[in-house]
Structure formats: structure tokens, C-alpha cells
Design an enzyme around this catalytic site. Structure first.
Site, mmCIF file in Angstrom:
data_model
loop_
_atom_site.group_PDB
_atom_site.id
_atom_site.type_symbol
_atom_site.label_atom_id
_atom_site.label_comp_id
_atom_site.label_asym_id
_atom_site.label_seq_id
_atom_site.Cartn_x
_atom_site.Cartn_y
_atom_site.Cartn_z
ATOM 1 N N SER A 190 0.809 -1.224 0.000
ATOM 2 C CA SER A 190 0.000 0.000 0.000
ATOM 3 C C SER A 190 0.844 1.277 0.000
ATOM 4 O O SER A 190 1.658 1.457 -0.885
ATOM 5 C CB SER A 190 -0.952 -0.051 1.199
ATOM 6 N N ASP B 161 -1.201 6.107 -3.976
ATOM 7 C CA ASP B 161 -0.213 5.280 -3.283
ATOM 8 C C ASP B 161 0.045 4.044 -4.171
ATOM 9 O O ASP B 161 -0.463 3.972 -5.295
ATOM 10 C CB ASP B 161 -0.669 4.930 -1.855
ATOM 11 N N ASP C 31 -0.922 0.902 -4.251
ATOM 12 C CA ASP C 31 -2.028 0.038 -4.698
ATOM 13 C C ASP C 31 -3.242 0.832 -5.163
ATOM 14 O O ASP C 31 -4.310 0.256 -5.414
ATOM 15 C CB ASP C 31 -2.405 -0.997 -3.635
ATOM 16 N N ASP D 129 -5.504 2.646 -3.919
ATOM 17 C CA ASP D 129 -6.794 2.792 -3.234
ATOM 18 C C ASP D 129 -6.921 4.202 -2.650
ATOM 19 O O ASP D 129 -7.972 4.584 -2.180
ATOM 20 C CB ASP D 129 -7.000 1.711 -2.153
HETATM 21 MG MG MG Z 1 -3.193 1.795 -0.261
#
Ligand code: MG
Length: 452
Positions: free
Chosen positions: A100, A242, A244, A246
Site C-alpha cells: 500500500s 499510493d 495500490d 486505493d
Molecule cells: Mg493503499
């Protein structure tokens, strides 16, 4: 025990650690096998761009196959794309290998339920129990699963997003956009989506090398390169994810990075003006959310910190929008999951409907001055602190949803034990910078009384 190592944290929300220190294939195999043991059937696996993922993906896939699962390898894709594909494909679950927003030396596993949400805390605890007690039935030669490849997750995610925004309106604006994916999984989706939305797209840090050009957490301090690019290209907006994807943060035209707290605030305003309803966020997200909801006579519910608590409450209570102040927007029409790519499209849709630039939209939002501190938690007696607070303040001014939150006339203060570091985090906000400083000092002195 290896799981007590300070380089490795195993909790109900998954496992994370420093690669080669605490997080080694042995641990990854153990946890992924425990997940395979519990879920069985078809399991989707996706991962971000980290250099350690080539190693960990084989560990995860091997563990799942050895518990008899059928594995679908989705390749490099954002966490929200994996979550969406799990729901769409009717799989029994998913595993996302991603550190992440953490630096390159970290990595982690996140476990997804069949409905696309992360495991609920009680399910995560069960998983850890199965892992610790080694309650895994390894398959014999004739019970081993098979692995298939599916490269359609990103395409499906983009198609779903395009159905949920006004594509023609966005296209009509010919926005100039800079995207900084920090060489993470956002590199494979956001530039493609931006092109499809008719934006003149400038990519920076959009290759999947696994080497991060700056710290991946999308906060203003880490977005200097994006600020310069937005200014140099005279772009209408800059977006940062970031690793990933999300999460999403913004740089407004002229090259000013704004706090990641604005991402959810802006999307909330856009969504509520179209479809008023319940907003859900955690206890320490900016008060901007309440002010915006009030403009549209909409209620706000606040949960414990952690996206699964927000997702779950949104689903149970039928929220129209929600998320966290760290740039994690949850738009239920796509999925009950934080989705930085969906958030990006919603913001472009918002900009396309307004006559003003993004900076004037931002400047019209209520402004709060935010402070953050931390103190060593082993020194703090939080139970005693709680008792004392109830003596000092009337019950309607303190809230114990997660740690303690105290309202003052000037603003609020929130203190909670961190889930990742041995510290108590102190966060607060006030309308006035001097009041913010006063509240920050008050909190530090107050917590000091309960430290030894
Ligand atoms: Mg993340």
C-alpha cells in the site's frame, strides 16, 4: 515467535512486514494456506509493483494450490480492481499482495471476502488462529488446485467507472491532467482511464519497475515532483496514488498540493449535491465532512479507524458516500472498497460540472487547521484517562468510538493507540491556527498527567 518480531505485524486485517526481515515466504505461505483452508474454491490473486512480489506471488499461489483452491492470477493491478473482480467473478475470495502506502522495503497481504470487502475483523481473527494452530489440511497429489491467468481486471474496472461518470461532459472539457502513480499499480490503470476520458495526460512515475521515486504515501510532503509538473505543464489538476491506488491526493492548478483530507471532502460534496444521503467516515477525518453534509441536510456516521469499519457501516446503513481522510474514497455504486481510481473520475466529473477551477472549489470549502502528534503508548494509562475525561467533561462532549474524542468550542482532539506503532496518536482540528496550537498543547499536557 516469528510473529512477535518488530519487523512483522500479524493482525485481523492481514499481515505486513519488512521483506527479508519479518516478512519471509514461510510466513506468507502459512497465512495464504490458512486463507485457502477457510475459503476453498476459486481465489483471485493480484499484486502491486513491489520488487518482492515476484517472490511472494509464487508463495501465495503455491499455498492456495496446496489447499486445493483454484487460483486466478490477475497480474499487477490496484487493490480496488482485485476487490471488484472478486465480486464480479463469484470467487470465494481474493488475496492482494501490496504494501500500500508503505516504503519499498515493506510488503503485506490483504484478504478479500467473496463480496469484495476485506475480511471482517472476526474473520481475520479466525484466519490468524488457523495459521497459528497450523490447522491446515494439505492436499494430496490428486487434490491440488490449478492456476489460470486473467488479465481483464483493469479493463473491467475502467468500464465500470466509465458507466458511473458523465463521460461526455468530462471529454468536453479537454482537461490537462498530470498523474503520478509512484511507479505503483496505478500506473496500469489511471493513465488509460484519463485517456479514455479525453484528458491530455502527462504521466510521471507511471512505470512498473517497483522502484519508488519518492515516499509512496500521498501527502503534500511527497508530491513535490507532481507540483512542479502541474505548474510546468499548466495542467488543470494533478493526481497522486499510493502503490495500490486505493488512495488519491490532489495538486491544484498552479502546482499547489492540498491536504489528502480534501479528496473525500470534495467527492462527498459532489455526490451529495446529486444524491443526498448518509455519509460514513472514521472518527478522525476532518470536520469538513460534517459541514458539507449539513449544507445538504445529510446525516454523518463516524466509525472506528480502519477502512473495513467504514465499508461495513456503509453497507449496513446504506450510505451514499464514505471513506477516510487519508485520501481513501468509498463509492458504493462501484464497490464498498476504497478506490483511488473511481475517486479520480468522480473529481473530474465534478470539475466538468463546475465553472470554476479546482483551486477555487477547494478554497470555498470550510477550512480547518489540523495538528498531529504522538507519544509513547506504554507510558499512557488510557483507562484512567478515560475516567478522568468523564469527570471533567459532560458526556456529550466526549466520544469513545475509538480511543477518545473530545469536542471544545474551538475544535476537537482525538487520541488513540496506534495499531501499527507503540504510540498514542493525537490528532485534532480548529478553525483558527492559534486555537489549533492551544488544543495541541492541551492534549500533550493532558496525556502527560496520565503517563508515568
Ligand atoms: Mg493503499
Amino acid at each position: 515467535m516469528i510473529e512477535k518480531n518488530s519487523f512483522l505485524i500479524i493482525s485481523a486485517s492481514g499481515v505486513r512486514g519488512i521483506v527479508g526481515e519479518g516478512l519471509v515466504p514461510e510466513v506468507v505461505v502459512g497465512l495464504a494456506a490458512a486463507f485457502g483452508e477457510i475459503r476453498k474454491g476459486k481465489i483471485l490473486v493480484g499484486y502491486d509493483t513491489r520488487t518482492s512480489n515476484e517472490m511472494f506471488k509464487y508463495a501465495v499461489i503455491s499455498a492456495l494450490l496446496s489447499t486445493g483452491c483454484e487460483v486466478i492470477d490477475l497480474g499487477i493491478c490496484p487493490t480496488p480492481s482485485v476487490q471488484l473482480m472478486v465480486r464480479k467473478s463469484g470467487a470465494n475470495g481474493g488475496v492482494v499482495i501490496t504494501g500500500s502506502h508503505n516504503p519499498a522495503e515493506w510488503n503485506a497481504l490483504k484478504f478479500v471476502r467473496s463480496d469484495g470487502l476485506f475480511l471482517f475483523p472476526e474473520e481475520g481473527e479466525e484466519l490468524v488462529k488457523v495459521y497459528r494452530e497450523r490447522r491446515i489440511k494439505w492436499s494430496r497429489w490428486n487434490g491440488i488446485g490449478k492456476v489460470y491467468r486473467d488479465d481483464t481486471a483493469v479493463e473491467y474496472h475502467i468500464d465500470r467507472i466509465m458507466e458511473l461518470v458523465d463521460v461526455d461532459k468530462i471529454k468536453g472539457k479537454n482537461f490537462k491532467v498530470v498523474i503520478d502513480a509512484c511507479n505503483g499499480a496505478g500506473s496500469v490503470i489511471s493513465p488509460v482511464l484519463l485517456e479514455r476520458l479525453g484528458c491530455k495526460t502527462f504521466k510521471i512515475n507511471c512505470n512498473i519497475s517497483g522502484y519508488f521515486p519518492h515516499l509512496p504515501e500521498p501527502i503534500p510532503d511527497n508530491l513535490q515532483q507532481l507540483c512542479r509538473a502541474v505548474k510546468d505543464y499548466e495542467a488543470d489538476i494533478g493526481f497522486a496514488h499510493d502503490i495500490d491506488a486505493d488512495r488519491l491526493a490532489l495538486v491544484v492548478e498552479g502546482g499547489r498540493a492540498i491536504s489528502e483530507e480534501y479528496t473525500l471532502a470534495l467527492v462527498t460534496k459532489f455526490v451529495l449535491q446529486k444524491s443526498p444521503g448518509l455519509v460514513v467516515t472514521n472518527v478522525c477525518t476532518s470536520q469538513m465532512i460534517d459541514d458539507i453534509a449539513e449544507q445538504f441536510n445529510c446525516p454523518v456516521k463516524r466509525t472506528r479507524v480502519g477502512d473495513i469499519y467504514v465499508s461495513r457501516c456503509m453497507m449496513d446503513c446504506g450510505a451514499v458516500i464514505g471513506g477516510e481522510g487519508n485520501g481513501g474514497v468509498i463509492f458504493p455504486l462501484i464497490n464498498y472498497a476504497r478506490d483511488g481510481v473511481m475517486a479520480l473520475a468522480l473529481l473530474l466529473n465534478y470539475m466538468a460540472e463546475e465553472k470554476e477551477s479546482i483551486s477555487s472549489i477547494v478554497d470555498k470549502l470550510p477550512r480547518y487547521y489540523r495538528f498531529k502528534n504522538k507519544v509513547k503508548s506504554y507510558k499512557v494509562n488510557l483507562d484512567k484517562l478515560r475516567e478522568d475525561l468523564l469527570k471533567k467533561f459532560s458526556s456529550n462532549r466526549v466520544d469513545f468510538t475509538d480511543g477518545v474524542k473530545i469536542w471544545f468550542n474551538e475544535g476537537w482532539v482525538h487520541m488513540r493507540k496506534s495499531g501499527t506503532e507503540p504510540v498514542v496518536r493525537i490528532i485534532g482540528e480548529a478553525k483558527d491556527p492559534e486555537d489549533a496550537e492551544k488544543l495541541s498543547n492541551w492534549a500533550l499536557n493532558f496525556i502527560d498527567e496520565f503517563s508515568y
